[in-house]
Design an enzyme around this catalytic site. Structure first.
Site, PDB file in Angstrom:
ATOM      1  N   HIS A  23       8.989   8.567   5.134  1.00 50.03           N
ATOM      2  CA  HIS A  23       9.935   7.448   5.075  1.00 50.03           C
ATOM      3  C   HIS A  23      10.959   7.725   3.971  1.00 50.03           C
ATOM      4  O   HIS A  23      10.926   8.786   3.330  1.00 50.03           O
ATOM      5  CB  HIS A  23       9.199   6.111   4.877  1.00 50.03           C
ATOM      6  CG  HIS A  23       8.287   6.055   3.677  1.00 50.03           C
ATOM      7  ND1 HIS A  23       8.732   6.292   2.386  1.00 50.03           N
ATOM      8  CD2 HIS A  23       6.964   5.760   3.571  1.00 50.03           C
ATOM      9  CE1 HIS A  23       7.720   6.150   1.541  1.00 50.03           C
ATOM     10  NE2 HIS A  23       6.632   5.841   2.222  1.00 50.03           N
ATOM     11  N   HIS A  26       9.946   9.090   0.466  1.00 50.85           N
ATOM     12  CA  HIS A  26       9.761  10.540   0.352  1.00 50.85           C
ATOM     13  C   HIS A  26      11.120  11.249   0.298  1.00 50.85           C
ATOM     14  O   HIS A  26      11.332  12.168  -0.492  1.00 50.85           O
ATOM     15  CB  HIS A  26       8.969  11.080   1.547  1.00 50.85           C
ATOM     16  CG  HIS A  26       7.657  10.412   1.778  1.00 50.85           C
ATOM     17  ND1 HIS A  26       7.422   9.593   2.861  1.00 50.85           N
ATOM     18  CD2 HIS A  26       6.508  10.427   1.065  1.00 50.85           C
ATOM     19  CE1 HIS A  26       6.184   9.142   2.808  1.00 50.85           C
ATOM     20  NE2 HIS A  26       5.599   9.629   1.730  1.00 50.85           N
ATOM     21  N   CYS A 132     -10.673   4.853  -4.533  1.00 45.99           N
ATOM     22  CA  CYS A 132      -9.599   4.432  -3.634  1.00 45.99           C
ATOM     23  C   CYS A 132      -9.265   5.603  -2.713  1.00 45.99           C
ATOM     24  O   CYS A 132      -8.796   6.642  -3.197  1.00 45.99           O
ATOM     25  CB  CYS A 132      -8.365   3.993  -4.414  1.00 45.99           C
ATOM     26  SG  CYS A 132      -6.929   3.659  -3.347  1.00 45.99           S
ATOM     27  N   CYS A 135      -5.481   6.611  -2.709  1.00 40.62           N
ATOM     28  CA  CYS A 135      -5.075   7.409  -3.879  1.00 40.62           C
ATOM     29  C   CYS A 135      -5.849   8.730  -3.957  1.00 40.62           C
ATOM     30  O   CYS A 135      -5.456   9.622  -4.688  1.00 40.62           O
ATOM     31  CB  CYS A 135      -5.325   6.652  -5.176  1.00 40.62           C
ATOM     32  SG  CYS A 135      -4.237   5.267  -5.508  1.00 40.62           S
ATOM     33  N   CYS A 157      -7.318  -1.699  -5.399  1.00 45.28           N
ATOM     34  CA  CYS A 157      -6.472  -0.755  -6.136  1.00 45.28           C
ATOM     35  C   CYS A 157      -5.155  -1.429  -6.486  1.00 45.28           C
ATOM     36  O   CYS A 157      -4.521  -2.058  -5.638  1.00 45.28           O
ATOM     37  CB  CYS A 157      -6.232   0.481  -5.269  1.00 45.28           C
ATOM     38  SG  CYS A 157      -4.940   1.576  -5.864  1.00 45.28           S
ATOM     39  N   HIS A 160      -2.270   0.298  -4.185  1.00 48.59           N
ATOM     40  CA  HIS A 160      -2.256   0.120  -2.730  1.00 48.59           C
ATOM     41  C   HIS A 160      -2.709  -1.256  -2.264  1.00 48.59           C
ATOM     42  O   HIS A 160      -2.527  -1.593  -1.094  1.00 48.59           O
ATOM     43  CB  HIS A 160      -3.120   1.201  -2.054  1.00 48.59           C
ATOM     44  CG  HIS A 160      -2.525   2.566  -2.147  1.00 48.59           C
ATOM     45  ND1 HIS A 160      -2.843   3.453  -3.143  1.00 48.59           N
ATOM     46  CD2 HIS A 160      -1.589   3.183  -1.378  1.00 48.59           C
ATOM     47  CE1 HIS A 160      -2.152   4.564  -2.978  1.00 48.59           C
ATOM     48  NE2 HIS A 160      -1.384   4.443  -1.916  1.00 48.59           N
ATOM     49  N   LYS A 308       7.035  -2.043  -2.768  1.00 47.92           N
ATOM     50  CA  LYS A 308       7.019  -0.586  -2.662  1.00 47.92           C
ATOM     51  C   LYS A 308       7.016  -0.176  -1.188  1.00 47.92           C
ATOM     52  O   LYS A 308       6.346  -0.783  -0.369  1.00 47.92           O
ATOM     53  CB  LYS A 308       5.770  -0.030  -3.357  1.00 47.92           C
ATOM     54  CG  LYS A 308       5.654   1.489  -3.306  1.00 47.92           C
ATOM     55  CD  LYS A 308       4.420   1.941  -4.085  1.00 47.92           C
ATOM     56  CE  LYS A 308       4.297   3.455  -4.107  1.00 47.92           C
ATOM     57  NZ  LYS A 308       3.731   4.021  -2.906  1.00 47.92           N
ATOM     58  N   LYS A 311       4.160   2.272   4.842  1.00 54.80           N
ATOM     59  CA  LYS A 311       4.017   2.242   6.298  1.00 54.80           C
ATOM     60  C   LYS A 311       3.105   1.091   6.719  1.00 54.80           C
ATOM     61  O   LYS A 311       3.361   0.390   7.693  1.00 54.80           O
ATOM     62  CB  LYS A 311       3.429   3.559   6.795  1.00 54.80           C
ATOM     63  CG  LYS A 311       4.409   4.716   6.753  1.00 54.80           C
ATOM     64  CD  LYS A 311       5.374   4.664   7.917  1.00 54.80           C
ATOM     65  CE  LYS A 311       6.256   5.898   7.931  1.00 54.80           C
ATOM     66  NZ  LYS A 311       7.251   5.839   9.006  1.00 54.80           N
TER      67      LYS A 311
END
Length: 526
Positions: A23, A26, A132, A135, A157, A160, A308, A311
């Protein structure tokens, strides 16, 4: 620890997980890395730019299983259909692309780990803790928060927002606790190693609490690099992944290449993976007796709707979604200019559309079009020779020199947004210069022919400077400006123009053929 001196400028992106397609988060990291690499090439330096994919670990395995295929098939499919194509979409100029499933990587990872084992840096033990999967990391209590909504009553986490899993494993451990003091001494001796300052402070504070030994193997799944002395374990995915930075540049197989390129000048990483790169990675290198990278730069998160990029939360936007509308140059320009690098930044369709219209279409694009059109109209497309400069031309030349120097200095601060802001002072200055000098009015007086030539030469010369300074950010538009000015014939390829000389006034050759091509940044349909 003294730093080894390589001759190349070596810059890396993190290697990206292949649990899903890329996405714009990145792409943001890759565009910044590419911009820095291209700028250093424009300095006529030997540059090596690495990116790639991280393909082992439980997260990738679970994604593959959820899609009904084995992990290798999943990784191959994602790399070939999504990760490699996106590099072309965003005009990345990487010199290499490494996959952690490649033999050149796998064999060197085994060699590295075997070496640490032989030197007594690895021991067998048992670990129990909160893990996690997203991670791929055991979490400390301070890394967990109370869940809300469907996860209420559970520990999740902090990155996430998903519940952690309690795991207990017999693993192999790296004696990382032994490197607490050595790392703190290294940070002290190399204050620019971790950037920005907020990231450095976070890492130093974390390490001062004392480091724990690190579990470096897993035995609950088999998708990874086998531990060389125990095939029932695979190497922890982060140990495997971090080693890509050396396995890609000849570690263990090509000493000449390794000495030319390593250590890395800059590792660009997202702030959520800072500790891996600024704590675990240098400790691993210390243990192996290898030089440490010169800088780890942790940028902020790319936010969409205040969250953040993700997806799973449906905030992941594919780069092509934006590039299909605005083009790759505008995509690159926006993320380099609109976000203060090192801080969190927000993306919105309204903001990119507004900047495209004001700064690219009306600012740079209209400027290039007007200058070429007037040289065509008043001098039959032949660049006129300038007459004696007035204060206006001297001021424009001074702005060009300052823009070039300020932009170059911003690169050394790793501040792409400041570099482009400096370049844009010249875009604004030459647009203002044309408005004030009114070449269309001067053209009506035949006795002012020389003055007209001076105005148009100076405007074209400013475009030459801009083509060189914007080549790293917008390679397609810059190439078209260079072609329009007929600069290739007299000055050579755009890539061969040293950025240090960009601001030297008067390099365009009178008599060059100036042509007006299609609009650099076409008007957007509503």
């Amino acid at each position: 620890m003294p730093q080894a001196q390589s001759t190349a400028f070596y810059v890396t992106t993190p290697i990206y997980y292949v649990n899903d397609a890329p996405h714009i988060g990145h792409a943001y990291t890759t565009v910044v890395t590419d911009f820095i690499a291209r700028w250093h090439r424009q300095r006529q330096e030997d540059v090596w730019f690495l990116t790639g994919t991280d393909e082992h670990g439980e997260k990738v395995l679970r994604s593959a299983e959820a899609n009904g295929v084995d992990a290798r098939t999943w990784a191959d499919r994602l790399v070939e259909t999504a990760w490699k194509p996106v590099l072309e979409t965003i005009d990345a100029s990487n010199d290499d692309f490494i996959r952690t499933t490649e033999q050149r990587h796998v064999e060197r990872v085994k060699d590295f780990i075997q070496g640490l084992h032989d030197n007594g840096e690895i021991f067998e033990g048992t670990y129990e803790g909160a893990y996690c999967v997203a991670c791929e990391e055991y979490k400390q209590p301070g890394d967990l928060i109370d869940g809300t909504g469907e996860y209420e009553g559970q520990q999740v986490c902090s990155i996430h927002g998903r519940p952690v899993e309690m795991l207990a494993e017999k693993n192999y451990f790296f004696r990382m606790s032994a490197y607490t003091d050595r790392l703190l001494a290294f940070y002290e001796e190399n204050p620019d190693f971790i950037q920005p300052e907020s990231a450095r402070n976070e890492v130093v504070s974390f390490v001062k609490q004392g480091l724990q030994d690190l579990s470096i193997s897993r035995s609950t799944f088999d998708w990874g690099v086998e531990v060389p002395w125990d095939s029932s374990h695979v190497i922890y995915v982060w140990i495997d992944a971090l080693l890509n930075y050396v396995t890609a540049v000849g570690y263990g197989v090509d000493d000449d290449m390794f000495e030319r390129i390593w250590p890395a000048d800059i590792h660009f990483v997202g702030k959520d993976i800072l500790r891996f790169h600024a704590v675990i990675w240098p400790a691993m290198l210390m243990a192996a007796g290898l030089p440490l990278p010169k800088k780890v730069f942790a940028h902020g998160w790319l936010l969409v709707g205040g969250e953040k990029m993700s997806k799973s939360k449906l905030t992941g936007i594919a780069p092509s979604d934006i590039i299909d509308t605005f083009g790759s140059d505008a995509f690159r320009y926006y993320f380099l200019r609109a976000i203060a690098f090192g801080h969190d930044g927000s993306f919105s369709w309204e903001d990119i559309a507004a900047r495209y219209q004001a700064e690219l279409a009306n600012g740079l694009g209209n400027l290039a079009s007007r200058v070429a059109a007037m040289v065509g109209k008043y001098f039959d497309g032949t660049l006129p020779a300038p007459g004696s400069p007035t204060d206006a031309e001297n001021a424009l030349a001074a702005t060009a020199a300052k823009a070039a120097a300020d932009a170059d200095a911003a690169i050394d601060r790793v501040a792409p947004h400041e570099a482009l802001a400096a370049v844009w002072t010249l875009v604004d200055a030459v647009n203002g210069y044309i408005t004030e000098q009114q070449p269309w009015a001067v053209a009506k007086d035949e006795s002012q022919r020389e003055r007209l030539g001076t105005i148009l030469y100076s405007s074209a010369e400013a475009l030459r400077v801009l083509a060189v300074l914007l080549n790293a950010a917008m390679p397609k538009a810059s190439a078209r400006i260079w072609e329009s000015l007929g600069a290739q014939e007299h000055l050579g390829p755009l890539a061969a123009q040293p950025v240090a000389d960009a601001g030297i006034w008067g390099r365009l050759a009178p008599g060059a053929r100036v042509t007006k091509g299609e609009s650099l940044f076409p008007r957007l349909a509503e």
